[in-house]
Design an enzyme around this catalytic site. Sequence first.
Site, short mmCIF file in Angstrom:
data_model
loop_
_atom_site.label_atom_id
_atom_site.label_comp_id
_atom_site.label_asym_id
_atom_site.label_seq_id
_atom_site.Cartn_x
_atom_site.Cartn_y
_atom_site.Cartn_z
N ILE A 99 11.51 -44.82 -14.63
CA ILE A 99 11.41 -45.11 -16.08
C ILE A 99 11.91 -43.71 -16.90
O ILE A 99 12.20 -43.74 -18.00
CB ILE A 99 9.98 -45.28 -16.43
CG1 ILE A 99 9.63 -45.81 -17.68
CG2 ILE A 99 9.30 -43.97 -16.19
CD1 ILE A 99 10.24 -47.24 -17.98
N THR B 135 11.07 -37.59 -15.48
CA THR B 135 11.73 -36.26 -15.02
C THR B 135 12.65 -35.91 -16.10
O THR B 135 12.72 -34.77 -16.74
CB THR B 135 12.20 -36.15 -13.79
OG1 THR B 135 11.39 -36.74 -12.73
CG2 THR B 135 13.06 -34.85 -13.62
N ASP C 111 5.93 -33.80 -14.48
CA ASP C 111 6.49 -35.23 -14.70
C ASP C 111 5.88 -36.16 -13.79
O ASP C 111 6.35 -37.06 -13.40
CB ASP C 111 7.88 -35.33 -14.31
CG ASP C 111 8.07 -34.69 -12.64
OD1 ASP C 111 7.10 -34.69 -12.00
OD2 ASP C 111 9.34 -34.96 -12.28
N LYS D 255 21.35 -46.64 -11.98
CA LYS D 255 22.36 -45.93 -12.67
C LYS D 255 21.89 -44.26 -12.21
O LYS D 255 22.91 -43.46 -11.99
CB LYS D 255 22.04 -45.60 -14.33
CG LYS D 255 22.68 -46.72 -15.04
CD LYS D 255 22.13 -46.46 -16.44
CE LYS D 255 22.82 -47.59 -17.45
NZ LYS D 255 22.72 -47.71 -18.76
N ARG D 256 20.83 -44.12 -11.64
CA ARG D 256 20.67 -42.77 -11.06
C ARG D 256 20.88 -42.60 -9.52
O ARG D 256 21.20 -41.56 -9.13
CB ARG D 256 19.20 -42.37 -11.31
CG ARG D 256 18.09 -42.69 -10.38
CD ARG D 256 16.73 -42.45 -10.97
NE ARG D 256 15.52 -42.82 -10.22
CZ ARG D 256 14.38 -42.29 -10.33
NH1 ARG D 256 14.22 -41.42 -11.20
NH2 ARG D 256 13.27 -42.70 -9.74
#
Length: 215
Positions: free
Chosen positions: A15, A18, A86, A141-142
Amino acid sequence: MTGVPFMAIEGPIGIGKTSLAKKLSVHYDVHLLREIVEENPFLGKFYEDIDEWSFQTEMFFLCNRFKQLEDIEKKYLKENKAVIADYHISKNMIFAKRTLQADKIDKYEQIYHILTDDMPVPNMMIYLHASLDTILDRIHKRGRDIEQNIKPSYLAQLAQDYEDYMNEFEILHPDIPVIRINGDEIDFVQNQNDLEAIISLVDKNMNKMNTQKMK
């Protein structure tokens, strides 16, 4: 609850916890506490076979998060130094209740309470949430290899678990402000105005807490 600013950011996998924690730690020039994820040696196996590897995975996370918070309390909070994290260690029970089998959950919960009963509690929470499509897009995407086997159904259940947990958190901790951010509508990574809007909400809650402390 500590009087030193201790902010935790929570929400489902992918989401943006971090990313937001990094940006806020830079803006406020405070220590960033990041959870250990990829260092967990069981995580890849967990996403392939949750039933088989859930207990080992959750115990690794619990013990490492406990050690992190213990260090943070000694080195920062007790020295009146602010912290932005985080994660919040109570997330362990969100995942444990979803993944552990019935014969393991009671044992895990006992260990969890022994370790966390005297841990520092954040005095502000930011809760990031979004639709399943947005969560899946951000995970893609990450590009973490260990996350590519996560089932969408698991993420959907987890998102609902977080929603239920945060609703309960606000009831149990009415003195701790919760800032809710809709990730479908706000992109604080790509849009500076969105980030500034979040900072404005944080400032507002910090000012409110300081005012109440002075009374």
